[in-house]
Design a protein around this motif. Structure first.
Motif, PDB file in Angstrom:
ATOM      1  N   ALA B 253       0.839  -1.209   0.000  1.00 46.80           N
ATOM      2  CA  ALA B 253       0.000   0.000   0.000  1.00 46.80           C
ATOM      3  C   ALA B 253       0.868   1.249   0.000  1.00 46.80           C
ATOM      4  CB  ALA B 253      -0.932  -0.010   1.216  1.00 46.80           C
ATOM      5  N   ALA B 254       1.926   1.225   0.805  1.00 51.94           N
ATOM      6  CA  ALA B 254       2.825   2.391   0.861  1.00 51.94           C
ATOM      7  C   ALA B 254       3.467   2.632  -0.502  1.00 51.94           C
ATOM      8  CB  ALA B 254       3.891   2.170   1.935  1.00 51.94           C
ATOM      9  N   ASP B 255       3.822   1.558  -1.199  1.00 51.23           N
ATOM     10  CA  ASP B 255       4.461   1.692  -2.511  1.00 51.23           C
ATOM     11  C   ASP B 255       3.473   2.231  -3.552  1.00 51.23           C
ATOM     12  OD1 ASP B 255       6.556   0.588  -1.163  1.00 51.23           O
ATOM     13  OD2 ASP B 255       6.549  -1.317  -2.235  1.00 51.23           O
ATOM     14  N   GLU B 282      -6.125  -2.937  -0.233  1.00 53.47           N
ATOM     15  CA  GLU B 282      -7.101  -1.846  -0.417  1.00 53.47           C
ATOM     16  C   GLU B 282      -7.424  -1.174   0.921  1.00 53.47           C
ATOM     17  OE1 GLU B 282     -10.151  -1.563  -3.232  1.00 53.47           O
ATOM     18  OE2 GLU B 282      -9.751  -3.533  -4.115  1.00 53.47           O
ATOM     19  N   ARG B 283      -7.580  -1.986   1.963  1.00 54.37           N
ATOM     20  CA  ARG B 283      -7.842  -1.412   3.296  1.00 54.37           C
ATOM     21  C   ARG B 283      -6.669  -0.564   3.754  1.00 54.37           C
ATOM     22  NH1 ARG B 283      -9.966  -6.616   4.396  1.00 54.37           N
ATOM     23  NH2 ARG B 283      -7.973  -7.201   5.352  1.00 54.37           N
ATOM     24  N   GLU B 284      -5.449  -1.072   3.532  1.00 52.20           N
ATOM     25  CA  GLU B 284      -4.245  -0.354   3.964  1.00 52.20           C
ATOM     26  C   GLU B 284      -4.078   0.966   3.221  1.00 52.20           C
ATOM     27  OE1 GLU B 284      -1.627  -0.124   5.901  1.00 52.20           O
ATOM     28  OE2 GLU B 284      -2.223  -1.750   7.242  1.00 52.20           O
ATOM     29  N   ALA B 287      -6.344   3.414   4.765  1.00 54.84           N
ATOM     30  CA  ALA B 287      -5.860   3.821   6.095  1.00 54.84           C
ATOM     31  C   ALA B 287      -4.669   4.778   5.979  1.00 54.84           C
ATOM     32  CB  ALA B 287      -5.477   2.585   6.909  1.00 54.84           C
ATOM     33  N   GLN B 288      -3.715   4.445   5.122  1.00 59.11           N
ATOM     34  CA  GLN B 288      -2.507   5.275   5.014  1.00 59.11           C
ATOM     35  C   GLN B 288      -2.797   6.634   4.382  1.00 59.11           C
ATOM     36  OE1 GLN B 288       0.985   3.283   3.443  1.00 59.11           O
ATOM     37  NE2 GLN B 288       0.480   1.351   4.469  1.00 59.11           N
ATOM     38  N   LEU B 289      -3.798   6.672   3.521  1.00 59.57           N
ATOM     39  CA  LEU B 289      -4.171   7.953   2.905  1.00 59.57           C
ATOM     40  C   LEU B 289      -4.546   8.989   3.963  1.00 59.57           C
ATOM     41  CD1 LEU B 289      -6.276   7.204  -0.309  1.00 59.57           C
ATOM     42  CD2 LEU B 289      -4.379   8.837  -0.107  1.00 59.57           C
TER      43      LEU B 289
END
Lengths: 432, 432
Positions: B253-255, B282-284, B287-289
């Protein structure tokens, strides 16, 4: 008569600059028509290609007949003069052997930190080769484009060649077969470029298009550039001969005319430290023009764009040659190698009196698709690398990431890219 | 939410084709203004550049102040955070070491006939490097463009960077200094491209221009292409992550977000054989957004152009990856190397879970200027070869000409080029 320049004259710098600035090509503005043709081929596919072929090539095709069949290729081969076929085979063999040496090596190494780095070269999956029809249908150019693609390993090499009135040059088909072209379509112009770039029901799209063509083809290549790769836009051919008084003026004249016969916009230039040689070459050109079949073309090129430049010393030659950045450079001097080593910009160099440029056009083995219009300052002749691309490869483990992560985070933050920084920091509790 | 595709569904082929066809960039039609700006710079030189800089960058310059001085560069360096400077130095060192390995070898050989053949690589004499100003001023990109040019041996590397309102990013100047740029001018836009291509009294012309820019810069590069060389026209950035259930969803997700934060037109795609991983990623991302400074940009990119594709088997991945031809490809699977070997089209490949793409952006050593918009099908990332060109060399003596002359004459005659044939036959009484 061509222009005559003398480096000892006060006006030399200005005269040489004017020679460099001379515009040799009338650029036809066909961009609007080309845009329409491309859009139409994208929208209507084969049907549009067939319509334009009927209109421009006076040839009515059904979708099933776009492709040249194996039987036609075999028949064309049978029609060729055996001597021409044999010469073509020798050329193909030598071109293949030369280009085999251009295949690039992959690299994989581990640096001091343990990071694995490297790259891998892969062939372009599908390439299109445009071959002009009519008088400019050169079988040698088919070899020069298709063989490097096959040496690169391209699985699919697709040739298009217009067939005005239904006629195809048998030697062109024989060359395509020899070079290993996988598909041949009897279409040309902007419609062929569009079909190659975007595909139709009959013709699957390619990823890159090479080969010369008329103003429509050049404009179409510029337009599809980005969606597919293209080679250079080819301009009129050029030769620069640098000679001293050891050279044979008749041979030089023949070489200047060989370039000039391509096109009235071609350019042939002689640079020498011998005014006597300069005079003799000019006389020889005039004499040889008398008996040349394409004297109208060669004569106009020599008259309008030819130049003879005399120097006090050949030491002045490299700087001038670098500014001319000639497609073809012949050096016919006592120390040709020494002079060549001092020149930065040239598409191809031919050394000594026994290497006429025409050998390189056909059977030398090196490629005859070379940068024109001073573009040898920044580009190379066609080669195997033009049909391959390089993918870089990087692999870190936890220790390498621990070493390289902090500076990467610093730079990501300095550039205001927090998600870049986080994609590194999230992988390590230590740096979170 | 990004689009979700499943290769087992009947509509997958159509949905994947739609994903490929999605147009991510609004192409601003600035070509007419750009044509005018270029013509004006050609006509009026520095004066025109100064006028446009005043109009577009709100900066009034005198001709003598176009160039950034050594004192300014020193002052900028002094202003940089030592930690950022140190990270930049590490990056420069690693980029230099990697690119040193790309320096091509010259070749010279004599074939069985005694013909001497080969080629020589030379550096482009002068190159221009465009560096965007404002928020997109990335010191890392300065390194990625200028270092390969210097490793290639270009004697003159000229950087242009707009300085809206007079401001210059100190790290950009520090990077230019580190990379060895020879001249820096505080100008940008189409006027800077024109000045580089055609020269002014202050700025000598260059032979090739590289580096990214806005719509005006891109249009200007297209226009000067041919007169000078250019690199690719860069599109919005992309990442494709291929992962199996061994991968960490938070890292992926970070990438995906690191790519998405570049531009609302960026594209981040995940391909996996694990629906559970797909859901978790997709959940991550969501969350990170929440905590991302550039969430507006990254969120829009992910929503509009992001995609999550689930496959029955990772064996389906190579064919899809080749069609996507991603700029950046991360492979985070149990056998990442094995999968990578089966993929033809990618700008750069990042192997395993500990190689986030951001490492390659900054400190890996490989180049971060990579082919976008599917152009990895036919082109490569920036490298040393982009700043060099190859001259082929051919030399025959009398015996070699005697052997190769006859087939060359045959082909010249077959192509209707009598002067070509004569330039060979005239050198030998035997074949006259």
């Amino acid at each position: 008569m061509p222009v005559r320049l003398d480096s000892s004259k006060a006006d030399f710098a200005a005269a040489f600059a004017a020679l460099l600035a001379a515009k040799r090509e009338i650029s036809e503005d066909v961009d609007a028509s080309v845009r329409g043709i491309i859009a139409d081929v994208v929208a209507r596919g084969d049907e549009a290609v067939i319509d334009y072929t009927s209109r421009f090539d006076h040839l009515d095709l059904a979708p099933g007949t776009l492709r040249v069949t194996q039987a036609e290729i075999d028949a064309a081969r049978a029609e060729c003069e055996p001597r021409a076929l044999k010469a073509l085979e020798l050329a193909a063999e030598r071109i293949r052997a030369f280009h085999e040496r251009q295949k690039p090596a992959d690299l994989s190494f581990t640096d001091a930190l343990g990071v694995e780095l490297g790259w891998r070269w892969t062939a372009i999956e599908a390439v299109g080769l445009y071959v002009p029809g009519g008088t400019a249908a050169y079988p040698s150019s088919v070899l020069m484009n298709a063989i490097p693609a096959k040496v690169a390993g391209c699985p699919r090499v697709v040739m298009v060649v217009p067939s005005p009135g239904g006629l195809l040059n048998p030697l062109v088909l024989a060359a395509a077969k020899l070079a290993g072209a996988d598909e041949i379509y009897r279409i040309g112009g902007a419609q062929a470029i569009a079909a190659l770039a975007y595909g139709t029901r009959t013709i699957a799209p390619v990823a890159k298009i090479t080969g010369p063509g008329n103003a429509y083809v050049a404009a179409a290549k510029r337009r599809v550039f980005g969606h597919v790769g293209i080679d250079m836009i080819a301009g009129p051919s050029e030769v620069l001969v640098i000679a001293d008084d050891s050279a044979n003026p008749a041979w030089i004249a023949a070489d200047l005319l060989a370039q000039a016969e391509h096109d009235t916009a071609s350019q042939s230039i002689l640079i020498t430290d011998s005014p006597a040689l300069a005079d003799a070459v000019e006389r020889e050109v005039a004499a040889q023009l008398e008996t040349l079949p394409r004297a109208n073309i060669a004569g106009a090129s020599w008259r309008d764009f030819g130049a003879v430049i005399t120097l006090g010393s050949l030491d002045e030659a490299p700087a001038l040659a670098d500014r001319l950045a000639a497609e073809h450079l012949e050096i016919i001097t006592v120390d040709a190698e020494g002079l060549a080593a001092r020149i930065r910009n040239a598409g191809a160099i031919f050394l000594g009196g026994h290497t006429p440029e025409a050998i390189g056009d056909y059977v030398g083995g090196s490629n005859h698709v070379l940068p024109t219009a001073r573009s040898a300052k920044f580009s190379s002749g066609l080669g195997v690398l033009d049909f391959m691309k390089r993918t870089s490869i990087l692999k870190c483990g936890p220790e390498q990431l621990a070493a390289l992560g902090p500076p990467a985070i610093t730079l990501g933050e300095a550039e205001g890219l927090a998600a870049h920084a986080r994609s590194v920091s999230i992988r390590s509790n230590r740096v979170l």
